[in-house]
Design a protein around this motif. Structure first.
Motif, PDB file in Angstrom:
ATOM      1  N   ASN A 247     -43.845  51.517 138.114  1.00 44.03           N
ATOM      2  CA  ASN A 247     -42.720  50.604 137.825  1.00 44.03           C
ATOM      3  C   ASN A 247     -43.125  49.176 137.519  1.00 44.03           C
TER       4      ASN A 247
ATOM      5  N   ASP B  98     -36.134  44.284 136.927  1.00 38.99           N
ATOM      6  CA  ASP B  98     -35.285  45.475 136.938  1.00 38.99           C
ATOM      7  C   ASP B  98     -34.950  45.838 138.389  1.00 38.99           C
TER       8      ASP B  98
ATOM      9  N   SER C 251     -36.140  49.314 139.728  1.00 42.11           N
ATOM     10  CA  SER C 251     -37.602  49.315 139.911  1.00 42.11           C
ATOM     11  C   SER C 251     -37.977  48.517 141.150  1.00 42.11           C
TER      12      SER C 251
ATOM     13  N   LEU D 248     -45.630  55.545 130.165  1.00 42.37           N
ATOM     14  CA  LEU D 248     -44.332  56.187 130.402  1.00 42.37           C
ATOM     15  C   LEU D 248     -43.256  55.117 130.499  1.00 42.37           C
ATOM     16  N   GLY D 249     -42.086  55.451 129.984  1.00 42.47           N
ATOM     17  CA  GLY D 249     -41.030  54.452 129.855  1.00 42.47           C
ATOM     18  C   GLY D 249     -40.290  54.183 131.144  1.00 42.47           C
ATOM     19  N   MET D 250     -40.966  53.619 132.148  1.00 39.19           N
ATOM     20  CA  MET D 250     -40.188  53.265 133.336  1.00 39.19           C
ATOM     21  C   MET D 250     -40.480  51.863 133.848  1.00 39.19           C
ATOM     22  N   ASN D 251     -41.172  51.089 133.027  1.00 38.46           N
ATOM     23  CA  ASN D 251     -41.405  49.680 133.344  1.00 38.46           C
ATOM     24  C   ASN D 251     -41.117  48.925 132.049  1.00 38.46           C
TER      25      ASN D 251
ATOM     26  N   GLN E   6     -42.296  49.233 126.808  1.00 38.10           N
ATOM     27  CA  GLN E   6     -41.758  50.436 126.164  1.00 38.10           C
ATOM     28  C   GLN E   6     -41.705  50.263 124.656  1.00 38.10           C
TER      29      GLN E   6
END
Lengths: 473, 196
Positions: free
Chosen positions: A65, A77, A80, A411-414, A417
């Motif tokens: 994150n 976020d 996160s 990976l798109g979580m922070n 992106q």
């Protein structure tokens, strides 16, 4: 009959053999924890009133994150931030050591185990992350687990496991200059398919593997899961021992000697039999890139986008779907595919050798105007080392962004992106639809190809640059 | 864990192979710290397409998902299993599963039933011949029944036993705590520890 490396490590960790329906119970030597797959596991412990059985075999980091710029500011976020705060609360309550953002040891979970010398030959290593297979490079039996299993290991330091089959990946001959471990593993996955390794532990063997550095071996083992195998392994040797010696958690003195003696036995016996053997001709390999939406959809860079009209029905349907998502026309030369973003990072390819290799290509050149390049060291240790060597300046002078450690654009979580429709040459491990951000398109590449692509703006290898750059050890 | 013996529910055909866990639930939906509430993330990017199977009646009310080969490959996120369960699925049928996904399913109470790919094709055709058809999945007999079509499925004996009995793995393992204690006594002293 002799035993394979994987079977030997298994045998040494059986706590009890299962009776009747039950599988064997295996002891876990090292449990790596991060913020995404652990909160529900700690909750489960709390509900049942159970402690962490072995905090001294458990270690946590923040990676998925975390932002990779302005890392000392609060995470913007909210969700996160909550996930990271939850991890901090949990490790505090259960007595687990954590490397938080800002700590000099923080980094992607699969970077820090080896860096600290925690990942050792003959150990069992688990983490709630499928790329735990990385640690197999040391001759460890290492695999990803789900959150229920994370809770199980926290509570019992064991896992009930069904036996696996063994597959030898024999990488015969020598790799040509400019061909890396990443190209090897992409070729392996293209050959056996994304499900080809299901049910197996892979053992990478052969001349090309013996001459690989530990970091290259980690790159290869890292992507075993993309072939469907839970684990990949390399037998430990002098290269392994040299890497480990002197690391903070490596044994010392007489303990080292005892350990080394045990480690030297960790190789597949000459009379052992694998369930399956796959051969790869190292000398025939050239840089590989993926064109589709799973890591098995890859080809040598010199080839063209495949044509579904030339395939059987099942493959054709999957290819059409992938090409539609990737916005690629059959027959297009892969070298003509233009990218918007280059991502050099992830637990696959963000170690110091990866950064050195890419810097060697990009030194004195400039990232194409149409391209944004992110360079994200896998750990703060790697970041510090790279800065000591001046690699950060090589990248920033070329117009790339130099950032702090984390999973970043893998990976798109922070915050890192792709935008919808953007195309990226990425040194990460998954080209799944939307993996790097909703609507983003991913081509998996080696660090050398990433750097050359950043300069030319289209998928390229260092040979395509003028003057041609073909570097490195 | 709830016991699972038989389940009857609407079959939903998902005519896609290589459904990785990033498709089942994209990473951006993994940020919850609770065990429930993941239904919104299920197939999130595909659900923006109005023709996607879960956007069509009666398949949106399905509880038995019939998918192409290599379902649940990739990431270890158990959230993929939770998202399927939270949406209402109890059974996923495929000719091959990602291994970690299959393990996660067995822990969380989702039945991952392995069948021959030719049987997946038969089930798809059958379901599409009369949308809304209910399938009955019998774990004791290891069969899937869709009207006159009966298909056998495979699931390992341990998983089947645990699902039938509704057993919790940690509880089972802790019955053998003395074995774990005994093993720990024998561990070599050169093995690493994380604390300083």
């Amino acid at each position: 009959m002799g035993r394979t490396l994987a079977e030997k490590v298994w045998d040494q960790h059986v706590v009890r053999h299962g009776e009747g329906q039950e599988p064997d119970l295996l002891y876990i030597d090292l449990h790596l924890v991060h913020e995404v797959t652990s909160p529900q596991a700690f909750d489960g412990l709390r509900l049942a009133g159970r402690p962490v059985r072995r905090p001294d075999l458990t270690i946590a980091t923040e990676d998925h994150n975390v932002p990779t710029v302005d890392i000392l500011l609060p995470i913007a976020d909210e969700t996160s931030a909550t996930q990271v705060a939850t991890l901090r609360r949990n490790v505090e309550e259960f007595g687990v050591r954590l490397f938080s953002i800002g700590d000099l040891n923080q980094g992607i979970v699969h970077m820090i185990g080896p860096e600290l010398g925690l990942t050792q030959p003959g150990t069992t290593v688990v983490c709630g992350d499928s790329h735990t297979s990385t640690h197999g490079a040391f001759g460890a039996l290492a695999f990803g687990i789900g959150t229920s299993e994370v809770e199980h290991v926290l509570a019992t330091q064991t896992l009930p496991l069904r036996p696996f089959k063994t597959m030898a990946i024999e990488i015969d001959g020598e790799l040509r200059p400019g061909v890396t471990a990443k190209d090897v593993i992409l070729a392996v996955i293209a050959q056996i398919g994304t499900g080809g390794g299901a049910g197996y532990v892979l053992e990478y063997r052969g001349e090309a593997v013996r001459t690989m550095s530990m970091e290259a071996r980690m790159t290869m083992c890292n992507m075993s899961i993309e072939a469907g195998a839970r684990a990949g392994m390399v037998a430990p040797d002098e290269t392994t021992f040299a890497y480990l010696k002197g690391r903070p958690h490596a044994p010392e003195g007489a303990e080292w000697d005892a350990a080394e003696q045990v480690w030297r036995e960790l190789r597949t016996d000459d009379d052992a039999e694998f369930d399956t053997v796959v051969h790869i001709d190292a000398a025939a390999l050239t840089p590989y890139v993926t064109w589709g939406t799973n890591p098995g959809q890859g080809l040598p860079l010199g080839e063209s986008v495949p044509d579904p009209a030339e395939m059987d029905d099942d493959d054709a349907a999957a290819t059409r779907k992938a090409l539609k998502y990737m916005a690629l026309e059959p027959g297009t030369r892969l070298r003509d595919v233009a990218v918007d973003v280059v991502f050099l990072g992830s637990c696959t390819n963000a170690r110091i050798e990866d950064l050195r290799a890419a810097a060697g290509v990009i030194r004195g050149k400039h990232v194409a105007d149409s391209v944004r390049m992110l360079v994200v060291p896998g750990s703060m240790k790697v970041k510090a080392q790279a800065e000591e060597e001046g690699l950060d300046e090589v990248f920033t002078e070329a117009g790339a962004e130099w950032r702090s450690a984390g999973c970043s654009m893998c990976l798109g979580m922070n915050p890192d992106q792709l935008e919808p429709g953007q195309r990226c040459a990425s040194t990460s491990n998954r080209n799944f639809e939307g993996r790097q951000g909703k609507g983003g398109r991913t081509h998996l590449v080696s660090p050398l190809v990433a750097a050359a692509t950043a300069v030319r703006g289209t998928l390229s290898s260092p040979e395509d640059l003028t003057p041609s750059v073909l570097t490195l050890a | 864990m709830e016991k699972f013996s038989t389940h009857t529910g609407i079959g939903t055909p998902l005519r896609v192979s290589n459904v990785d866990t990033d498709q089942i639930i994209p990473a951006v939906y993994l940020k919850r710290v609770t065990r429930t509430g993941f239904e919104d993330g299920l197939f999130a990017s595909w659900r923006s397409d109005p023709s996607f199977v879960l956007n069509t009646e009666p398949y949106n009310r399905g509880s038995v998902l019939v998918a192409g080969s290599d379902f649940g490959t990739g990431s270890s996120r158990e959230h993929a299993v939770w998202a399927l369960l939270d949406y209402g699925f109890r059974v996923v049928i495929s000719s091959r599963f990602g291994e970690i996904f299959k393990g996660n399913s067995s822990k969380a109470g989702l039945l991952a039933a392995t069948v021959e790919h030719s049987d997946v094709e038969l089930l798809w055709k059958k379901i599409e011949s009369r949308p809304g058809m209910e399938l009955t999945v019998d774990l004791q007999a290891k069969t899937i029944t869709a009207e006159d079509l009966v298909v056998r499925f495979d699931v390992d004996d341990y998983t089947r036993w645990r699902l039938l009995e509704g057993l919790d793995d940690i509880g089972l393992t802790l019955r053998h705590e003395t074995d774990i204690d005994a093993y720990e006594e024998t561990r070599p002293s050169h093995k690493p520890t994380t604390l300083v």
